[in-house]
Design an enzyme around this catalytic site. Structure first.
Site, PDB file in Angstrom:
ATOM      1  CG  ASP A   1      -2.525   0.800   1.156  1.00 34.09           C
ATOM      2  OD1 ASP A   1      -2.194   1.633  -0.269  1.00 34.09           O
ATOM      3  OD2 ASP A   1      -2.718   1.086   1.893  1.00 34.09           O
TER       4      ASP A   1
ATOM      5  N   GLY B   1       0.148   5.448  -4.152  1.00 33.42           N
ATOM      6  CA  GLY B   1      -0.554   6.874  -5.037  1.00 33.42           C
ATOM      7  C   GLY B   1       0.250   7.983  -4.032  1.00 33.42           C
ATOM      8  NE  ARG B   2      -1.477   7.080   1.388  1.00 36.09           N
ATOM      9  CZ  ARG B   2      -1.648   5.678   2.014  1.00 36.09           C
ATOM     10  NH1 ARG B   2      -1.494   6.143   3.920  1.00 36.09           N
ATOM     11  NH2 ARG B   2      -1.829   4.684   2.255  1.00 36.09           N
TER      12      ARG B   2
ATOM     13  NE  ARG C   1      -3.999   6.505  -7.235  1.00 38.03           N
ATOM     14  CZ  ARG C   1      -4.289   6.858  -6.162  1.00 38.03           C
ATOM     15  NH1 ARG C   1      -4.343   7.975  -4.728  1.00 38.03           N
ATOM     16  NH2 ARG C   1      -4.112   5.364  -5.733  1.00 38.03           N
TER      17      ARG C   1
ATOM     18  CG  HIS D   1      -0.471   2.517  -9.735  1.00 37.49           C
ATOM     19  ND1 HIS D   1      -0.254   2.307  -7.871  1.00 37.49           N
ATOM     20  CD2 HIS D   1      -1.683   3.265  -8.731  1.00 37.49           C
ATOM     21  CE1 HIS D   1      -1.824   2.699  -7.432  1.00 37.49           C
ATOM     22  NE2 HIS D   1      -2.495   2.787  -8.351  1.00 37.49           N
TER      23      HIS D   1
ATOM     24  CB  THR E   1     -13.093  -7.577  -4.333  1.00 39.01           C
ATOM     25  OG1 THR E   1     -13.026  -8.528  -3.286  1.00 39.01           O
ATOM     26  CG2 THR E   1     -12.666  -9.961  -5.107  1.00 39.01           C
ATOM     27  CD  GLU E   2     -13.576  -5.248  -1.479  1.00 40.05           C
ATOM     28  OE1 GLU E   2     -12.020  -5.911  -1.072  1.00 40.05           O
ATOM     29  OE2 GLU E   2     -14.209  -5.965  -0.908  1.00 40.05           O
TER      30      GLU E   2
ATOM     31  CD1 TRP F   1     -13.093  -5.429  -9.098  1.00 41.65           C
ATOM     32  CD2 TRP F   1     -12.794  -4.612 -11.056  1.00 41.65           C
ATOM     33  NE1 TRP F   1     -12.450  -6.652  -9.739  1.00 41.65           N
ATOM     34  CE2 TRP F   1     -11.816  -6.070 -10.788  1.00 41.65           C
ATOM     35  CE3 TRP F   1     -12.619  -3.677 -12.253  1.00 41.65           C
ATOM     36  CZ2 TRP F   1     -11.305  -6.979 -11.604  1.00 41.65           C
ATOM     37  CZ3 TRP F   1     -11.488  -4.258 -12.905  1.00 41.65           C
ATOM     38  CH2 TRP F   1     -11.720  -5.599 -12.775  1.00 41.65           C
TER      39      TRP F   1
ATOM     40  CG  LEU G   1       9.345 -16.974  -3.748  1.00 40.80           C
ATOM     41  CD1 LEU G   1       9.286 -16.528  -1.685  1.00 40.80           C
ATOM     42  CD2 LEU G   1       9.829 -15.920  -3.873  1.00 40.80           C
TER      43      LEU G   1
ATOM     44  NE  ARG H   1      -7.673   0.807   5.471  1.00 44.14           N
ATOM     45  CZ  ARG H   1      -7.344   1.850   5.912  1.00 44.14           C
ATOM     46  NH1 ARG H   1      -7.772   2.750   6.994  1.00 44.14           N
ATOM     47  NH2 ARG H   1      -7.371   2.826   4.850  1.00 44.14           N
TER      48      ARG H   1
HETATM   49  C1  IPE Z   1      -5.486  -2.470   0.322  1.00 46.11           C
HETATM   50  O1  IPE Z   1      -5.069  -1.572  -0.275  1.00 46.11           O
HETATM   51  C2  IPE Z   1      -5.637  -3.627  -1.098  1.00 46.11           C
HETATM   52  C3  IPE Z   1      -4.203  -3.404  -2.214  1.00 46.11           C
HETATM   53  C4  IPE Z   1      -2.589  -3.258  -1.537  1.00 46.11           C
HETATM   54  C5  IPE Z   1      -3.749  -3.901  -3.214  1.00 46.11           C
HETATM   55  P1  IPE Z   1      -6.209  -0.189  -0.431  1.00 46.11           P
HETATM   56  O2  IPE Z   1      -5.300   0.733  -0.779  1.00 46.11           O
HETATM   57  O3  IPE Z   1      -7.020  -1.055  -1.704  1.00 46.11           O
HETATM   58  O4  IPE Z   1      -7.295  -0.543   0.610  1.00 46.11           O
HETATM   59  P2  IPE Z   1      -8.101   0.437   1.300  1.00 46.11           P
HETATM   60  O5  IPE Z   1      -8.480   1.204   0.476  1.00 46.11           O
HETATM   61  O6  IPE Z   1      -7.187   1.660   2.077  1.00 46.11           O
HETATM   62  O7  IPE Z   1      -8.356   0.161   2.632  1.00 46.11           O
HETATM   63  C1  IPE Z   2      -1.471   0.486  -3.429  1.00 44.21           C
HETATM   64  O1  IPE Z   2      -1.060   1.829  -3.126  1.00 44.21           O
HETATM   65  C2  IPE Z   2      -1.826  -0.466  -4.936  1.00 44.21           C
HETATM   66  C3  IPE Z   2      -3.470  -1.010  -4.523  1.00 44.21           C
HETATM   67  C4  IPE Z   2      -4.427  -0.555  -4.000  1.00 44.21           C
HETATM   68  C5  IPE Z   2      -3.319  -1.326  -6.477  1.00 44.21           C
HETATM   69  P1  IPE Z   2      -2.689   2.721  -3.505  1.00 44.21           P
HETATM   70  O2  IPE Z   2      -3.158   3.371  -4.878  1.00 44.21           O
HETATM   71  O3  IPE Z   2      -3.782   2.266  -2.338  1.00 44.21           O
HETATM   72  O4  IPE Z   2      -1.750   4.013  -2.676  1.00 44.21           O
HETATM   73  P2  IPE Z   2      -2.451   4.904  -1.429  1.00 44.21           P
HETATM   74  O5  IPE Z   2      -3.432   4.245  -1.169  1.00 44.21           O
HETATM   75  O6  IPE Z   2      -3.560   5.640  -2.185  1.00 44.21           O
HETATM   76  O7  IPE Z   2      -1.071   6.130  -1.660  1.00 44.21           O
HETATM   77 MG    MG Z   3      -3.954   2.651  -0.553  1.00 45.66          MG
END
Ligand code: IPE
Ligand code: IPE
Ligand code: MG
Length: 249
Positions: A22, A25-26, A35, A39, A68-69, A71, A133, A192
């Site tokens: 995670d 984006g930040r 963004r 990635h 799944t969220e 999307w 692995l 979480r």
């Molecule tokens: C969790 O990250 C899913 C992945 C890293 C693939 P999210 O960025 O989607 O989670 P939430 O929405 O902050 O909980």
């Molecule tokens: C994790 O990075 C990648 C995916 C969830 C696909 P995020 O895109 O959630 O990055 P933040 O949380 O917005 O920084």
């Molecule tokens: Mg995130």
């Protein structure tokens, strides 16, 4: 075989590490980049972390790449993520194969764009005989959806209610045959589960770090594994050490 020179430094080595990657984006926002640049950098980092896992002698690595969220995100971001993953797979699969990595997919393949779906199928096929692995790629994965899938499988097989045990469920998940994760890492400061390995992480050790995923390097992984070595895993029971103290005192 693991690179033995790396192994003795750890008091305990988790057989299975799972990572919620995670913060892409930040990472990008902090650099005034789109963004997608985050990635892409996250995917580059994944390659480095896989190599570090091979060096450390980790047996299983499960990475949460798309939930799944996810999307719910804007269409452009979703299609960009699929494209980046498909490109990375195509570019890296040969090298991963050479390193002895076996690629496995968890989640539902339907709904994925054809290049990514086909890339995953090809990678799974190409690497199926490797065992250094096991890399589980969670793409279109949700822990609740996986439990729904297991129930569907059990009903299809006509298994009787009184025959259903925890083992039945475990054997019908996407992760069948894979031991539960010993250590689950989440980067970027969020604390979480976000629908990751809901069933399997019941007794995992969790490690949270503020580090954003593109910056989570080999040294960060080393720190997480060292921290894991300091944990006292009881699984609801008592450790041998505690038993000894009890009788001595
Ligand atoms: C969790 O990250 C899913 C992945 C890293 C693939 P999210 O960025 O989607 O989670 P939430 O929405 O902050 O909980
Ligand atoms: C994790 O990075 C990648 C995916 C969830 C696909 P995020 O895109 O959630 O990055 P933040 O949380 O917005 O920084
Ligand atoms: Mg995130």
């Amino acid at each position: 075989m693991a690179d033995q020179s790396e192994v003795p430094q750890f008091k305990a080595l988790p057989a299975h590490i799972a990572i919620i990657m995670d913060g892409n984006g930040r990472w990008a926002a902090a650099r005034h980049l789109p963004r997608m640049a985050g990635h892409r950098e996250g995917t580059e980092n994944l390659r480095r972390v896989i190599t570090a896992c091979v060096e450390f002698g980790i047996e299983y690595l499960t990475i949460y790449a798309f939930s799944t969220e996810n999307w719910k995100r804007p269409k452009d971001e979703v299609s960009g993520l699929m494209q980046i993953m498909a490109d990375a797979l195509e570019k890296e699969v040969g090298e991963l194969n050479k390193q002895g990595v076996r690629i496995n997919h968890i989640g539902r393949l339907e709904k994925l764009d054809v290049p990514l779906r086909q890339g995953i199928i090809n990678a799974v096929e190409l690497t199926k005989n490797n065992d250094r692995l096991i890399l589980n790629v969670a793409w279109n994965y949700g822990g609740r959806d996986e439990i729904v899938y297991a129930v569907q499988e059990i009903v299809k097989k006509g298994i009787k209610p009184e025959e259903i045990t925890e083992v039945t469920i475990t054997e019908n998940l996407f992760t069948r045959g894979i031991p539960d994760p010993d250590l689950v890492i989440r980067t970027s400061g969020e604390q979480r589960i976000s629908n990751f390995l809901t069933w399997q992480s019941a007794y995992s050790e969790w490690y949270f770090t503020e580090t954003l995923w593109p910056d989570f390097d080999k040294e960060e992984l080393r720190k997480a594994i060292i921290d894991f070595g300091s944990r006292n895993r009881r699984f609801g029971g008592r450790t041998a050490e505690e038993e000894k103290k009890q009788y001595a005192g």
